[in-house]
Design an enzyme around this catalytic site. Structure first.
Site, PDB file in Angstrom:
ATOM      1  N   GLU A  69      47.589 -16.337  54.540  1.00  0.00           N
ATOM      2  CA  GLU A  69      46.723 -15.875  55.635  1.00  0.00           C
ATOM      3  C   GLU A  69      47.500 -15.159  56.740  1.00  0.00           C
ATOM      4  O   GLU A  69      46.967 -14.258  57.398  1.00  0.00           O
ATOM      5  CB  GLU A  69      45.940 -17.043  56.233  1.00  0.00           C
ATOM      6  CG  GLU A  69      44.855 -17.619  55.322  1.00  0.00           C
ATOM      7  CD  GLU A  69      45.341 -18.752  54.443  1.00  0.00           C
ATOM      8  OE1 GLU A  69      44.500 -19.416  53.796  1.00  0.00           O
ATOM      9  OE2 GLU A  69      46.580 -18.977  54.389  1.00  0.00           O
ATOM     10  N   PHE A 131      36.772 -32.409  56.612  1.00  0.00           N
ATOM     11  CA  PHE A 131      37.791 -31.791  55.761  1.00  0.00           C
ATOM     12  C   PHE A 131      38.003 -30.340  56.180  1.00  0.00           C
ATOM     13  O   PHE A 131      37.066 -29.579  56.334  1.00  0.00           O
ATOM     14  CB  PHE A 131      37.351 -31.862  54.293  1.00  0.00           C
ATOM     15  CG  PHE A 131      38.298 -31.184  53.344  1.00  0.00           C
ATOM     16  CD1 PHE A 131      39.587 -31.671  53.150  1.00  0.00           C
ATOM     17  CD2 PHE A 131      37.910 -30.045  52.657  1.00  0.00           C
ATOM     18  CE1 PHE A 131      40.457 -31.041  52.276  1.00  0.00           C
ATOM     19  CE2 PHE A 131      38.774 -29.408  51.774  1.00  0.00           C
ATOM     20  CZ  PHE A 131      40.061 -29.907  51.587  1.00  0.00           C
ATOM     21  N   GLN A 132      39.251 -29.979  56.367  1.00  0.00           N
ATOM     22  CA  GLN A 132      39.666 -28.635  56.774  1.00  0.00           C
ATOM     23  C   GLN A 132      39.005 -28.206  58.090  1.00  0.00           C
ATOM     24  O   GLN A 132      38.649 -27.048  58.274  1.00  0.00           O
ATOM     25  CB  GLN A 132      39.400 -27.610  55.667  1.00  0.00           C
ATOM     26  CG  GLN A 132      40.338 -27.803  54.472  1.00  0.00           C
ATOM     27  CD  GLN A 132      40.327 -26.636  53.498  1.00  0.00           C
ATOM     28  OE1 GLN A 132      39.326 -25.934  53.365  1.00  0.00           O
ATOM     29  NE2 GLN A 132      41.437 -26.451  52.804  1.00  0.00           N
ATOM     30  N   LYS A 181      30.025 -22.967  58.371  1.00  0.00           N
ATOM     31  CA  LYS A 181      29.512 -22.678  57.034  1.00  0.00           C
ATOM     32  C   LYS A 181      27.994 -22.607  57.010  1.00  0.00           C
ATOM     33  O   LYS A 181      27.419 -21.736  56.337  1.00  0.00           O
ATOM     34  CB  LYS A 181      30.009 -23.740  56.046  1.00  0.00           C
ATOM     35  CG  LYS A 181      29.662 -23.418  54.591  1.00  0.00           C
ATOM     36  CD  LYS A 181      30.397 -24.329  53.620  1.00  0.00           C
ATOM     37  CE  LYS A 181      30.108 -23.902  52.183  1.00  0.00           C
ATOM     38  NZ  LYS A 181      30.868 -24.716  51.201  1.00  0.00           N
ATOM     39  N   MET A 500      70.931 -11.088  64.051  1.00  0.00           N
ATOM     40  CA  MET A 500      70.849 -11.126  65.508  1.00  0.00           C
ATOM     41  C   MET A 500      71.262 -12.495  66.037  1.00  0.00           C
ATOM     42  O   MET A 500      71.893 -12.602  67.098  1.00  0.00           O
ATOM     43  CB  MET A 500      69.437 -10.761  65.974  1.00  0.00           C
ATOM     44  CG  MET A 500      69.358 -10.458  67.460  1.00  0.00           C
ATOM     45  SD  MET A 500      70.422  -9.090  67.984  1.00  0.00           S
ATOM     46  CE  MET A 500      69.355  -7.677  67.692  1.00  0.00           C
TER      47      MET A 500
END
Length: 591
Positions: A69, A131-132, A181, A500
């Site tokens: 993602e 959940f999630q 949802k 760096m």
């Protein structure tokens, strides 16, 4: 696949007073079509499956399935930077959103117009540790221009209209739209996408104050040692033509920040190079010693002016033009603030200069240029060009520039030494050709940026300049490159160090190289081949140019070039933390 904006708008509209009963997910897709969206980068999950089902039923928007993602947001970000359009990403709830946070923060710091659609658990489950589930609004609040939690499908169309309007207007930035949802599957009467939007609480100023612009004009024309300092706001505001007209009209020296490169042609003598921590002597000294400074679309950040107290030691008058009033006098007190769209302000300023009978002081300006040429004669970007034993990273970038200058080429970078060498040695003459993470300094953006640009600009050459550390952070996107046929060229300046970090440890920590050496690197040639691409190993200076030429010939293939570069090379000039911008280290002899 490509449709005109009129066709896309037609696809999303409903004629007359006719209404349709649509699921929320279908309304969302209609909104994206109406906004002219052609690409969405995303990764599916349970909370967004109705949205993915709606995508399956249409053919005007191409969804690009990334492998992480974070890369979805970076790719949409790269697309937005290169095109000026709003980039769109789609992620699921919970880890989908938290994986996207780095990409959102990256876009926020660099003021990139984006809309990120995130799935959420059903409204009835919010706050119950479902959940999630995660608090998307709370998590993203500090790193977005605005965010929305849509609780009713009736609000989806208007919310999307607001999201795109906020993302692209004023000072651009990312906007998150969180869609539970149940909101995506509930049905609602849809009568068309709103054709206009009014938000009483959000009305960014576009037109600069005429009186302030007049004051700025008087100050500019009376200057003895003028300087024009521009940042990413000139590119975001599509004001490069106006900037070039202004500089050419006045004959004043000009510099760009890291984010502003390409706003003024690097090949023009009036351009003094990038300024700041790794800027040129001439750019930094002119910034410190000018008597009138015109700052346009820049924010005087710490990497540009160094220590503010040191910067304030020299008296100068400052004019600051910016769309965002909160950026003005934030770090440096200015004398003439002008809030407005940089394109409109510069247009008005140019018009006033044309009408004015007052001209710049030619004798004073000639003396100022003599001083600048004295600084420039020190050639602060010199390096060992004759080295036949080891590849100098600067040589790779310089060779690439010589090979591609004058062509339609885009350069992305990750973050580190390679980023600075690309900024210093690739001389950008055109806007939106240099795509990198400036404000947040995010490693791993290079390949996703390049993917997004290649989809937007299929005929252009797209090179990702990276390092062996950065490139591994999103290297799984080589799989996406193959699936969606985005043949990019990866130039990895592999010095076996987090370069760096190693440089700072050498200079600031007495050479204590704590965890900055990589002694378990993959075989990048075989790794590229495993992903279905071409891999090259380049170990000798004389092979640099032939390798780049060979890679360019492979127009339809992604090519990973593993350049084994000098592990001891440092980026100079360098301004150490806490020092002033004229207190520069110019090379190893200064250490």
């Amino acid at each position: 696949m490509e449709m005109s904006k009129a066709e896309l708008a037609s696809a999303a509209a409903v004629t007359g007073s006719q209404t349709q009963e649509l699921m929320g997910a279908e309304v969302l897709v209609k909104a994206l079509q109406a906004e002219g969206v052609q690409y969405v980068w995303g990764y599916p999950g349970g909370a967004v499956l109705y949205i993915y089902d709606a995508f399956y039923k249409q053919d005007t928007i191409q969804h690009v399935l990334v492998r992480h993602e974070q890369a979805a947001v970076h790719a949409a970000d790269g697309y937005a930077r290169a095109t000026g359009e709003v980039g769109v990403a789609l992620v699921t709830s919970g880890p989908g959103l938290t994986n996207a946070v780095t990409g959102i923060a990256t876009a926020y710091m660099d003021s990139i117009p984006m809309v990120i659609i995130s799935g959420q658990v059903p409204t009835a489950a919010i706050g119950l540790d479902a959940f999630q589930e995660c608090d998307t609004v709370g998590i993203t609040r500090p790193i977005v221009k605005h965010n929305f939690l849509v609780k009713d499908p009736k609000d989806l169309a208007m919310t999307m209209k607001k999201a795109f309007h906020i993302a692209r207007s004023g000072r651009p930035g990312p906007v998150v739209v969180d869609v539970p949802k149940d909101v995506s599957f509930k049905k609602v009467n849809y009568s068309g996408y709103p054709d206009k939007i009014e938000m009483r609480s959000y009305n960014p100023v576009r037109k600069g104050h005429g009186g302030q612009i007049r004051k700025a004009l008087q100050l500019l024309l009376s200057a003895k040692r003028p300087y024009i300092y521009t940042g990413g706001g000139v590119l975001l505001g599509n004001a490069t033509n106006e900037l070039r007209a202004l500089v050419d009209m006045l004959g004043y020296p000009v510099t760009n920040t890291l984010m502003g490169l390409g706003a003024y042609p690097a090949s023009d003598r009036k351009f003094l190079g990038m300024l700041g921590m790794h800027g040129t002597i001439e750019a930094n000294n002119a910034m410190q010693n000018c008597d009138v400074l015109l700052a346009v679309g820049a924010r005087f950040d710490d990497r540009v002016i160094g220590n503010p107290k040191h910067f304030a030691q020299n008296e100068r008058k400052i004019i600051h033009v910016d769309i965002d009033p909160s950026s003005i006098s934030k770090r440096v007190k200015v004398d003439i603030p002008i809030v407005g769209d940089v394109k409109e302000v510069l247009t008005e300023l140019i018009s006033m200069i044309k009408e004015s009978s007052v001209k710049p002081d030619g004798a004073a300006l000639a003396g100022w240029w003599d001083t600048i040429e004295g600084w420039r004669s020190k050639d602060c970007l010199k390096y060992d060009r004759g080295n036949k034993d080891v590849i100098k990273p600067q040589h790779v970038v310089e060779t690439l520039w010589n090979m591609t200058k004058g062509t339609d080429t885009y350069i992305t970078s990750d973050v580190g030494q390679h980023q600075m060498w690309a900024a210093q040695y690739y001389r950008f003459d055109e806007p939106r050709r240099w795509i990198n993470s400036g404000g947040l300094g995010t490693m791993g953006v290079g390949i996703p940026y390049a993917m997004g640009i290649k989809l937007a600009k299929p005929e252009a050459e797209v090179f990702c300049v990276t390092g062996e550390g950065s490139v591994q952070m999103c290297i799984q996107e080589l799989s996406t490159c193959l699936q969606y046929n985005t043949p990019i060229k990866i130039v990895s300046l592999n010095n076996r160090y987090l370069g760096m970090v190693r440089q700072w440890q050498e200079i600031e920590y007495s050479g204590r190289y704590s965890h900055s050496y990589m002694d378990a690197l993959p075989n990048f040639v075989k790794l590229a081949e495993a992903y279905g691409h071409v891999g090259m190993l380049i170990e000798r200076p004389q092979d640099v140019e032939p390798a780049l030429r060979e890679a360019r010939k492979l127009k339809d293939r992604t090519v990973f070039m593993d350049f084994r570069t000098d592990p001891t090379e440092n980026v100079f000039p360098m301004v150490k933390a806490g020092m002033g911008i004229t207190e520069m280290l110019l090379g190893s002899e200064d250490l």
